[in-house]
Scaffold this active site. Structure first.
Site, mmCIF file in Angstrom:
data_model
loop_
_atom_site.group_PDB
_atom_site.id
_atom_site.type_symbol
_atom_site.label_atom_id
_atom_site.label_comp_id
_atom_site.label_asym_id
_atom_site.label_seq_id
_atom_site.Cartn_x
_atom_site.Cartn_y
_atom_site.Cartn_z
ATOM 1 N N HIS A 159 9.092 3.337 8.584
ATOM 2 C CA HIS A 159 8.897 2.417 9.820
ATOM 3 C C HIS A 159 7.826 2.948 10.423
ATOM 4 C CE1 HIS A 159 10.328 -0.109 12.995
ATOM 5 N NE2 HIS A 159 10.004 0.748 13.872
ATOM 6 N N SER B 11 0.891 -1.266 0.057
ATOM 7 C CA SER B 11 -0.175 0.061 0.056
ATOM 8 C C SER B 11 0.842 1.270 -0.063
ATOM 9 C CB SER B 11 -0.972 -0.040 1.167
ATOM 10 O OG SER B 11 -0.347 0.134 2.268
HETATM 11 C C1 GRF Z 1 4.094 -0.501 6.821
HETATM 12 O O1 GRF Z 1 3.468 -0.317 7.982
HETATM 13 C C2 GRF Z 1 5.531 0.041 6.826
HETATM 14 O O2 GRF Z 1 5.492 1.086 7.870
HETATM 15 C C3 GRF Z 1 6.208 -1.335 7.353
HETATM 16 O O3 GRF Z 1 5.628 -2.239 6.650
HETATM 17 C C4 GRF Z 1 4.433 -1.843 6.424
HETATM 18 C C5 GRF Z 1 4.010 -2.114 4.761
HETATM 19 O O4 GRF Z 1 2.772 -2.050 4.513
HETATM 20 N N1 GRF Z 1 7.529 -1.192 6.934
HETATM 21 P P1 GRF Z 1 2.557 -2.065 3.000
HETATM 22 O O5 GRF Z 1 2.824 -3.240 2.331
HETATM 23 O O6 GRF Z 1 3.053 -0.775 2.336
HETATM 24 O O7 GRF Z 1 0.995 -2.185 2.789
#
Ligand code: GRF
Length: 228
Positions: free
Chosen positions: A112, A16
């Site tokens: 993060h 996402s």
């Molecule tokens: C997000 O919460 C990001 O901060 C962490 O992993 C998650 C990835 O979510 N590193 P997506 O695949 O971008 O939906």
């Protein structure tokens, strides 16, 4: 558009954040062009989403490589073969060795889901609830060999509400991630934030002050917004 920074996004899951970067990169004046999505997992949903957007999406399966180094060499080759200048980790679940991180120093970003340096590692929303903090959020930082410890480019916060669960808090942070990552990438791709030794150096007037003064990312070629 010419002169845009050729950028790759590395994902392991749904992607996402990757989608938010792709959407932002299509806005007028945005300084980065997302030209490649790569995943260590062939089944990552993010690969399908990227292809549906017409973006090259490749799997480099870490299980097909005997060790971390050969996986990372394959990744490095794929990036170099496409003239990639910046790499965004977006839910990329492989720890990268200092060999790779050093090669891409100052050109490798990660998002993060916490206000670093609080709550490194996994289960950040659970950690925040257990700590009882009232503000939580997300951080985009340059990647260094130490995990979740690199110089901070941008941060945004959200409130923690009394009946929050891990899921409700995660959803609130994720929505904020989707706005923060495009802003942070634009700062780096436009040269307004760069890694100098172990600090982020911001061009005057362009430091990202979290919620308060992040300039809108569709005005990168204009003058910075000012905060009172
Ligand atoms: C997000 O919460 C990001 O901060 C962490 O992993 C998650 C990835 O979510 N590193 P997506 O695949 O971008 O939906």
């Amino acid at each position: 558009m010419t002169g845009r920074i050729r950028t790759a996004v590395l994902v392991s899951g749904r992607g996402s954040n990757m989608m938010s970067l792709i959407e932002a990169s299509r806005r007028p004046g945005y300084p980065a062009d997302i030209v490649l999505v790569a995943s260590n997992r062939p089944d990552a949903g993010g690969l399908q989403h990227a292809r549906a957007e017409g973006i090259e999406a490749i799997a480099i399966d870490h299980r097909a490589h005997p060790d971390r180094e050969s996986f990372e060499r394959a990744l490095d080759e794929a990036l170099n073969a496409r003239g990639i200048e910046l790499v965004c980790l977006a839910g990329f679940m492989r720890v990268l060795t200092s060999w790779f991180v050093t090669r891409w120093a100052g050109r490798l970003l990660n998002i993060h889901p916490s206000l670093l340096p609080l709550f490194r590692g996994i289960h950040t929303h659970r950690q925040a609830l257990e700590a009882g903090v009232l503000l939580h959020g997300c951080t985009v930082h340059f990647v260094i060999p130490e995990l979740d410890a690199g110089p901070i480019i941008a941060q945004a916060c959200v409130p923690v509400i009394s009946d929050d669960t891990e899921e409700s808090l995660a959803a609130r942070v994720l929505a904020r991630e989707h706005r923060l990552y495009p802003t942070a990438l634009a700062l780096v791709a436009s040269g307004r934030a760069r890694l100098v030794e172990d600090r982020v150096k911001f061009e005057s007037g362009w430091s990202c002050e979290g919620e308060i003064a992040s300039p809108p990312f569709d005005s990168w070629s204009e003058t910075p917004s000012t905060s009172g």
